[in-house]
Design an enzyme around this catalytic site. Structure first.
Site, PDB file in Angstrom:
ATOM      1  N   LEU A  39       0.820  -1.206   0.000  1.00 48.69           N
ATOM      2  CA  LEU A  39       0.000   0.000   0.000  1.00 48.69           C
ATOM      3  C   LEU A  39       0.861   1.266   0.000  1.00 48.69           C
ATOM      4  N   ARG A  59      13.579  -1.085   5.624  1.00 49.12           N
ATOM      5  CA  ARG A  59      14.847  -1.731   5.973  1.00 49.12           C
ATOM      6  C   ARG A  59      15.621  -2.250   4.763  1.00 49.12           C
ATOM      7  N   PHE A 117       1.669 -10.270  12.417  1.00 50.73           N
ATOM      8  CA  PHE A 117       1.411 -11.676  12.069  1.00 50.73           C
ATOM      9  C   PHE A 117       0.337 -12.191  13.005  1.00 50.73           C
ATOM     10  N   SER A 125       6.296 -15.179  22.204  1.00 53.28           N
ATOM     11  CA  SER A 125       7.369 -14.868  23.150  1.00 53.28           C
ATOM     12  C   SER A 125       7.299 -13.365  23.423  1.00 53.28           C
ATOM     13  N   TYR A 167      -9.288  -2.299  13.763  1.00 51.00           N
ATOM     14  CA  TYR A 167      -9.250  -2.863  15.121  1.00 51.00           C
ATOM     15  C   TYR A 167      -8.431  -1.981  16.081  1.00 51.00           C
ATOM     16  N   GLY A 209      -9.707  -1.364   5.657  1.00 51.04           N
ATOM     17  CA  GLY A 209     -10.079  -2.780   5.805  1.00 51.04           C
ATOM     18  C   GLY A 209      -9.142  -3.569   4.905  1.00 51.04           C
TER      19      GLY A 209
HETATM   20  C1  HXC Z   1       4.768 -16.078  16.261  1.00 46.94           C
HETATM   21  C2  HXC Z   1       6.585 -14.946  15.430  1.00 46.94           C
HETATM   22  C3  HXC Z   1       6.050 -14.981  14.121  1.00 46.94           C
HETATM   23  C4  HXC Z   1       4.789 -15.633  13.941  1.00 46.94           C
HETATM   24  C5  HXC Z   1       7.945 -13.928  14.052  1.00 46.94           C
HETATM   25  N1  HXC Z   1       7.757 -14.287  15.324  1.00 46.94           N
HETATM   26  N2  HXC Z   1       6.913 -14.333  13.290  1.00 46.94           N
HETATM   27  N3  HXC Z   1       5.954 -15.468  16.479  1.00 46.94           N
HETATM   28  N4  HXC Z   1       4.195 -16.173  15.036  1.00 46.94           N
HETATM   29  N5  HXC Z   1       4.228 -15.704  12.751  1.00 46.94           N
HETATM   30  C6  HXC Z   1       8.664 -14.042  16.444  1.00 46.94           C
HETATM   31  C7  HXC Z   1      10.020 -14.717  16.246  1.00 46.94           C
HETATM   32  O1  HXC Z   1       9.990 -16.075  16.652  1.00 46.94           O
HETATM   33  C8  HXC Z   1      10.920 -13.863  17.127  1.00 46.94           C
HETATM   34  O2  HXC Z   1      10.755 -14.182  18.487  1.00 46.94           O
HETATM   35  C9  HXC Z   1      10.339 -12.460  16.967  1.00 46.94           C
HETATM   36  O3  HXC Z   1       8.981 -12.639  16.526  1.00 46.94           O
HETATM   37  C10 HXC Z   1      11.091 -11.664  15.910  1.00 46.94           C
HETATM   38  O4  HXC Z   1      11.059 -12.374  14.698  1.00 46.94           O
HETATM   39  P1  HXC Z   1      12.077 -12.127  13.493  1.00 46.94           P
HETATM   40  O5  HXC Z   1      11.670 -12.998  12.365  1.00 46.94           O
HETATM   41  O6  HXC Z   1      13.474 -12.207  14.005  1.00 46.94           O
HETATM   42  O7  HXC Z   1      11.814 -10.567  13.169  1.00 46.94           O
HETATM   43  P2  HXC Z   1      12.091  -9.743  11.851  1.00 46.94           P
HETATM   44  O8  HXC Z   1      12.930 -10.514  10.862  1.00 46.94           O
HETATM   45  O9  HXC Z   1      12.576  -8.403  12.268  1.00 46.94           O
HETATM   46  O10 HXC Z   1      10.628  -9.593  11.179  1.00 46.94           O
HETATM   47  C11 HXC Z   1       9.643  -8.753  11.757  1.00 46.94           C
HETATM   48  C12 HXC Z   1       8.269  -9.374  11.572  1.00 46.94           C
HETATM   49  C13 HXC Z   1       8.023  -9.709  10.065  1.00 46.94           C
HETATM   50  C14 HXC Z   1       7.234  -8.377  12.105  1.00 46.94           C
HETATM   51  C15 HXC Z   1       8.196 -10.666  12.366  1.00 46.94           C
HETATM   52  O11 HXC Z   1       6.728 -10.282   9.872  1.00 46.94           O
HETATM   53  C16 HXC Z   1       8.163  -8.488   9.170  1.00 46.94           C
HETATM   54  O12 HXC Z   1       9.262  -8.174   8.710  1.00 46.94           O
HETATM   55  N6  HXC Z   1       7.055  -7.779   8.876  1.00 46.94           N
HETATM   56  C17 HXC Z   1       7.042  -6.545   8.049  1.00 46.94           C
HETATM   57  C18 HXC Z   1       5.898  -6.479   7.073  1.00 46.94           C
HETATM   58  C19 HXC Z   1       4.548  -6.867   7.601  1.00 46.94           C
HETATM   59  O13 HXC Z   1       4.384  -7.418   8.680  1.00 46.94           O
HETATM   60  N7  HXC Z   1       3.536  -6.530   6.788  1.00 46.94           N
HETATM   61  C20 HXC Z   1       2.150  -6.812   7.102  1.00 46.94           C
HETATM   62  C21 HXC Z   1       1.464  -5.585   7.632  1.00 46.94           C
HETATM   63  S1  HXC Z   1      -0.208  -5.901   7.465  1.00 46.94           S
HETATM   64  P3  HXC Z   1      11.828 -15.107  19.288  1.00 46.94           P
HETATM   65  O14 HXC Z   1      11.301 -15.147  20.689  1.00 46.94           O
HETATM   66  O15 HXC Z   1      11.803 -16.437  18.592  1.00 46.94           O
HETATM   67  O16 HXC Z   1      13.147 -14.400  19.163  1.00 46.94           O
HETATM   68  C22 HXC Z   1      -1.119  -5.197   8.629  1.00 46.94           C
HETATM   69  C23 HXC Z   1      -2.599  -5.283   8.227  1.00 46.94           C
HETATM   70  C24 HXC Z   1      -3.567  -5.357   9.326  1.00 46.94           C
HETATM   71  O17 HXC Z   1      -0.671  -4.679   9.580  1.00 46.94           O
HETATM   72  C25 HXC Z   1      -5.021  -5.471   8.892  1.00 46.94           C
HETATM   73  C26 HXC Z   1      -5.364  -6.372   7.753  1.00 46.94           C
HETATM   74  C27 HXC Z   1      -6.821  -6.437   7.410  1.00 46.94           C
HETATM   75  P1  NAP Z   2       3.646  -4.498   3.506  1.00 46.14           P
HETATM   76  O1  NAP Z   2       3.789  -4.404   2.022  1.00 46.14           O
HETATM   77  O2  NAP Z   2       4.245  -5.655   4.193  1.00 46.14           O
HETATM   78  O3  NAP Z   2       4.207  -3.139   4.124  1.00 46.14           O
HETATM   79  C1  NAP Z   2       4.907  -3.008   5.309  1.00 46.14           C
HETATM   80  C2  NAP Z   2       6.140  -2.148   5.034  1.00 46.14           C
HETATM   81  O4  NAP Z   2       6.741  -1.772   6.264  1.00 46.14           O
HETATM   82  C3  NAP Z   2       7.201  -2.856   4.196  1.00 46.14           C
HETATM   83  O5  NAP Z   2       7.584  -2.041   3.123  1.00 46.14           O
HETATM   84  C4  NAP Z   2       8.370  -3.029   5.169  1.00 46.14           C
HETATM   85  O6  NAP Z   2       9.609  -2.941   4.460  1.00 46.14           O
HETATM   86  C5  NAP Z   2       8.146  -1.852   6.112  1.00 46.14           C
HETATM   87  N1  NAP Z   2       8.758  -2.079   7.434  1.00 46.14           N
HETATM   88  C6  NAP Z   2       8.513  -3.110   8.273  1.00 46.14           C
HETATM   89  N2  NAP Z   2       9.280  -2.998   9.377  1.00 46.14           N
HETATM   90  C7  NAP Z   2      10.008  -1.852   9.230  1.00 46.14           C
HETATM   91  C8  NAP Z   2      10.985  -1.192  10.022  1.00 46.14           C
HETATM   92  N3  NAP Z   2      11.376  -1.681  11.218  1.00 46.14           N
HETATM   93  N4  NAP Z   2      11.521  -0.038   9.556  1.00 46.14           N
HETATM   94  C9  NAP Z   2      11.163   0.477   8.355  1.00 46.14           C
HETATM   95  N5  NAP Z   2      10.226  -0.105   7.555  1.00 46.14           N
HETATM   96  C10 NAP Z   2       9.674  -1.262   7.988  1.00 46.14           C
HETATM   97  O7  NAP Z   2       2.103  -4.482   3.923  1.00 46.14           O
HETATM   98  P2  NAP Z   2       0.871  -3.539   3.515  1.00 46.14           P
HETATM   99  O8  NAP Z   2      -0.318  -4.388   3.473  1.00 46.14           O
HETATM  100  O9  NAP Z   2       1.219  -2.688   2.363  1.00 46.14           O
HETATM  101  O10 NAP Z   2       0.741  -2.616   4.830  1.00 46.14           O
HETATM  102  C11 NAP Z   2       0.965  -1.217   4.800  1.00 46.14           C
HETATM  103  C12 NAP Z   2       0.245  -0.541   5.947  1.00 46.14           C
HETATM  104  O11 NAP Z   2      -1.156  -0.708   5.800  1.00 46.14           O
HETATM  105  C13 NAP Z   2       0.580  -1.058   7.332  1.00 46.14           C
HETATM  106  O12 NAP Z   2       0.593   0.009   8.254  1.00 46.14           O
HETATM  107  C14 NAP Z   2      -0.572  -1.975   7.644  1.00 46.14           C
HETATM  108  O13 NAP Z   2      -0.764  -2.143   9.026  1.00 46.14           O
HETATM  109  C15 NAP Z   2      -1.699  -1.196   7.012  1.00 46.14           C
HETATM  110  N6  NAP Z   2      -2.898  -1.966   6.722  1.00 46.14           N
HETATM  111  C16 NAP Z   2      -2.904  -2.856   5.698  1.00 46.14           C
HETATM  112  C17 NAP Z   2      -4.073  -3.540   5.406  1.00 46.14           C
HETATM  113  C18 NAP Z   2      -4.161  -4.505   4.250  1.00 46.14           C
HETATM  114  O14 NAP Z   2      -5.209  -5.119   4.082  1.00 46.14           O
HETATM  115  N7  NAP Z   2      -3.135  -4.660   3.447  1.00 46.14           N
HETATM  116  C19 NAP Z   2      -5.216  -3.323   6.195  1.00 46.14           C
HETATM  117  C20 NAP Z   2      -5.160  -2.417   7.247  1.00 46.14           C
HETATM  118  C21 NAP Z   2      -3.998  -1.728   7.493  1.00 46.14           C
HETATM  119  P3  NAP Z   2      10.972  -3.678   4.928  1.00 46.14           P
HETATM  120  O15 NAP Z   2      10.659  -5.093   5.173  1.00 46.14           O
HETATM  121  O16 NAP Z   2      11.915  -3.411   3.766  1.00 46.14           O
HETATM  122  O17 NAP Z   2      11.437  -2.956   6.153  1.00 46.14           O
END
Ligand code: HXC
Ligand code: NAP
Length: 303
Positions: A39, A59, A117, A125, A167, A209
């Site tokens: 997004l 990142r 997630f 944890s 939420y 949403g």
């Molecule tokens: C349980 C988990 C887990 C999972 C990671 N962990 N994934 N625990 N279930 N699925 C735990 C790991 O075991 C570890 O704990 C700790 O979290 C850190 O994990 P890492 O993998 O080392 O972290 P990192 O590589 O920095 O990755 C961060 C992350 C990853 C948040 C876990 O998912 C990420 O990079 N996300 C960025 C993009 C993203 O999430 N986009 C979606 C946004 S959508 P331990 O104890 O083992 O060390 C959104 C939409 C909402 O927000 C609404 C939708 C309708």
């Molecule tokens: P996405 O593509 O996974 O976007 C998340 C972005 O955050 C990635 O570009 C990631 O890039 C960056 N990011 C994560 N950790 C970071 C950190 N520590 N420092 C800097 N950047 C970081 O997911 P998306 O669906 O587009 O989500 C975008 C936004 O919309 C989020 O705020 C999410 O909560 C919100 N949202 C999404 C939905 C949906 O349905 N998609 C619904 C409601 C709200 P790197 O991994 O390179 O850091």
């Protein structure tokens, strides 16, 4: 992953156009956190189309560089990719420095980066809980504080747009760290809308949403989860959001057209969260014939 793609293919594609006037963001510089994917990228692309200079940050530099190249090719505009983990304040200060060196000033920040997630909370944890809070709440507050101080010191106006979720106010099981963090971001949005209005800094939020993105779908609806809780079924409009619909709203709220909107959170979810909240919305499941029978019984009784 195949199942994820299956859901992504069901996006209701309609002819969706940009909404704002051409050049609405001419000479403005906007930073989009998480701007290389999902997004963030879609909203950034539209701001670029409207004439903005864009700074995208997250990142992974290789993702940012590739996105920046593609975005510039498509739009002919300027995109500066700067790597930054928003949990680290000094890395944010570096983004601000680089943005100012390249474009002279910063006009807006779109706080979009997040981590999330699904998991039963008792299985998390403390590090897993922390990581989501740190990215979403601490990351957003870091970015807001660093850019806000910079604007205040330079007596410049500015605008924040924070992406939360529905939420943020209802809470939600199985994404508890994210719910806590997004609620905090919403509170910050409303608090600073008042406190920093004296500096001509506006703060608003959008609560989307479901809008299909790879990042969200693979973490929130992996494998069979997508089938068990088909998110489409929860949406009264029976479709997911189109990225351009969100981009239109984001651009509007960040633009001067929305100069009097401050402290607002706009929901864009096809009615999803209210569907869950209304006591009798489940009566959607009652077919017309059953309503006919009930009506007959009622009129018989009255007659
Ligand atoms: C349980 C988990 C887990 C999972 C990671 N962990 N994934 N625990 N279930 N699925 C735990 C790991 O075991 C570890 O704990 C700790 O979290 C850190 O994990 P890492 O993998 O080392 O972290 P990192 O590589 O920095 O990755 C961060 C992350 C990853 C948040 C876990 O998912 C990420 O990079 N996300 C960025 C993009 C993203 O999430 N986009 C979606 C946004 S959508 P331990 O104890 O083992 O060390 C959104 C939409 C909402 O927000 C609404 C939708 C309708
Ligand atoms: P996405 O593509 O996974 O976007 C998340 C972005 O955050 C990635 O570009 C990631 O890039 C960056 N990011 C994560 N950790 C970071 C950190 N520590 N420092 C800097 N950047 C970081 O997911 P998306 O669906 O587009 O989500 C975008 C936004 O919309 C989020 O705020 C999410 O909560 C919100 N949202 C999404 C939905 C949906 O349905 N998609 C619904 C409601 C709200 P790197 O991994 O390179 O850091």
């Amino acid at each position: 992953m195949v199942r994820t793609l299956h859901i992504l293919e069901r996006i209701n594609v309609c002819d969706m156009n940009g909404m704002l006037k051409e050049g609405s963001f001419k000479d403005k510089t906007i930073i989009v956190t998480g701007g290389g994917t999902g997004l963030g990228r879609s909203m950034g692309e539209y701001l670029l189309e409207l004439g903005a200079n864009l700074v995208i940050t997250s990142r992974k530099m290789e993702v940012l560089e590739q996105s920046a190249e593609e975005m510039m090719k498509e739009s002919g505009g300027e995109v500066l990719p700067v790597p930054c983990d928003i949990r680290n304040y000094n890395e944010i200060e570096n983004v601000i420095r680089e943005a100012e060196n390249k474009f002279g000033r910063i006009d807006g920040v779109l706080n979009n980066a997040a981590g999330n997630f699904i998991s039963p909370t008792e299985r998390l944890s403390h590090r897993a809980f922390d990581i989501v809070i740190d990215i979403v709440l601490r990351g957003t507050s870091n970015f807001t504080l660093a850019t806000g101080k910079n604007w205040i010191e330079k007596k410049q106006p500015g605008v924040f747009l924070n992406i939360v979720t529905t939420y943020a106010w209802t809470g939600s099981g199985y994404v508890v760290p994210s719910a806590c963090a997004k609620a905090g971001v919403l509170a910050m949005t409303r608090s600073l809308a008042v406190e920093w209005s004296k500096y001509n800094i506006r703060s608003n939020a959008i609560a989307p949403g479901p809008f299909p993105t790879e990042g969200a779908w693979k973490r929130l609806f992996p494998g069979e989860v997508a089938e068990k809780i088909d998110p489409l079924k929860r949406i009264p409009l029976k479709r997911f959001g189109e990225h351009q619909e969100l981009a239109n709203l984001a651009a509007y709220l960040m633009s001067d057209y929305a100069a009097y909107i401050n402290g607002e959170v706009v929901t864009i979810d096809g009615g999803e969260w209210l569907q869950g909240a209304g006591e009798f919305n489940g009566l959607e499941a009652i077919p017309a014939e059953m309503w006919d029978i009930m009506e007959k019984m009622r009129s018989k009784k009255q007659g």
